[in-house]
Design an enzyme around this catalytic site. Sequence first.
Site, PDB file in Angstrom:
ATOM      1  N   GLY A  17      39.421  43.959  99.192  1.00 39.02           N
ATOM      2  CA  GLY A  17      39.736  42.667  99.781  1.00 39.02           C
ATOM      3  C   GLY A  17      41.204  42.453 100.045  1.00 39.02           C
TER       4      GLY A  17
ATOM      5  CE  LYS B 272      45.820  44.898  93.178  1.00 42.67           C
ATOM      6  NZ  LYS B 272      45.603  45.187  91.732  1.00 42.67           N
TER       7      LYS B 272
ATOM      8  CG  ASP C  11      34.321  45.479  91.059  1.00 42.23           C
ATOM      9  OD1 ASP C  11      33.576  45.001  90.175  1.00 42.23           O
ATOM     10  OD2 ASP C  11      35.378  44.936  91.421  1.00 42.23           O
ATOM     11  CG  ASN C  12      37.896  46.213  88.516  1.00 37.79           C
ATOM     12  OD1 ASN C  12      38.105  46.319  89.719  1.00 37.79           O
ATOM     13  ND2 ASN C  12      37.934  45.053  87.894  1.00 37.79           N
TER      14      ASN C  12
END
Length: 486
Positions: free
Chosen positions: A92, A113, A252-253
């Site tokens: 995202g 990032k 997801d991490n």
Amino acid sequence: MRKLEQLVFDNTFARLPEAFHSRLCPTPLPAPYLVSFNPAAAALLDLDPAEATRAEFAEYFIGNRLLPGAEPLAMLYSGHQFGHYVPQLGDGRAILLGEIRNSAGEHWDVQLKGAGPTPFSRNSDGRAVLRSSIREYLCSEAMHGLGIPTTRALCIVGSDEEVFRESIETAAVITRLSPSHVRFGSFEVFYYNDQHDSLPVLADCVIAKHFPHLSDAPDKYVRFLNEVVTHTARLMAQWQAVGFSHGVMNTDNMSILGLTFDYGPFGFMDAYDPGYVCNHSDYHGRYAYKQQPQIGHWNLSCLAQALLPIMPVEAAKAALESFVPAYTERYRELMGRKLGLTQTSAEDMPLINTLLEIMHAGHVDYTNLFRSLSRFNSAAGEKNTLLRDQFTDRAAFDTWAESYRARLQRETGTDAEREVRMNQVNPKYILRNYLAQNAIAQAGQGRDFSEVDRLLALLKHPFDEQPEMESYAAPPPDWARHIEVS
């Protein structure tokens, strides 16, 4: 060493079908400036560190210009967040520029990032702020210095563009390097969307690149899962041994390679507390320090579920059953080394657990206690006054010390030799929250990033005595005991 325009890209993930990612360019930021540059990470790319002095450097690594050969994209994935499945997540606010192949044949993902919104931003601005970027930059390199598998950090580039979080902050982009950014959730998204044909495509890509010894095995997917389980179990043991809490252990991490990544709210324990929760938003303590091994195992079960279309159920279950033995073996080994033990004994874990119990009861600093324990005098009758004074219950320490002394008598070598061994595994310096906060506060005062660079240099050598930095080993001052990250 190469100039920026000479870096060699070989973008294997970009060659996957469109279902795996969304192609887009970073969103520019005005007037970029270099906050900090890490020459050790640049060496992984064969990048000449002198390139960081070029004006173009900040433009490239904030996303205003593209490096030749880059194919920017946002990766698709889903995941279980705080135990609940979220159907679509994806990058995202991170954009993968591509994969740089160095002279050793290694591939390094180069990811920005904070590079702006993507199709997976879920109505967010896609930005990172200077504060969080400094924390991730320092922690990834601190973990590397501790010998813990992690993503790396090349640089931080800042901009004065305002970003609203709890208050107005300024934008920044951190450049992360990793052999891969594929995560457990990268497989989950295709399982839960009934796109099972994509699972072997992704698995084959990961195996060919990172587990090539499995490529020709008839049961390569089962073996792949077994290796992911082992890598993750050993990573959990390393986190526990050094007193590190991740804070957001969502699937997801979780790295498919067993790396520490996606540093958000994290923390190194000061006083030993098995219930330590570093994430202020983790209201129920799901990701507390003591929970991490269990959560790691649970997350692996989610990955195994996602891989069931390409492997037998019983094989997946067997792979998961290997987690506890792998974790226990590695944790026992690491904690034994922290006590200076070179041999294994059935009494070692009770000895370790008793020490942790009296440390918890007395709010003893985890890092400093193990560092100072290297100076334990094993001679009969020795009181070890400086050690025992760290405990409120000195009698409990004395009882434990006698057990430790008896255990050391069955080891070979001298106290001096043991001290050397222990100081090689018990760090003197960790990234305590207050140290990071000091660097962040100073960075906000007229772009003074000297403390960021000072901490970066310190944390590269956490086991070394650095007399001029002695104060950086101190427990947190009173004002810092209430720092919250979320």
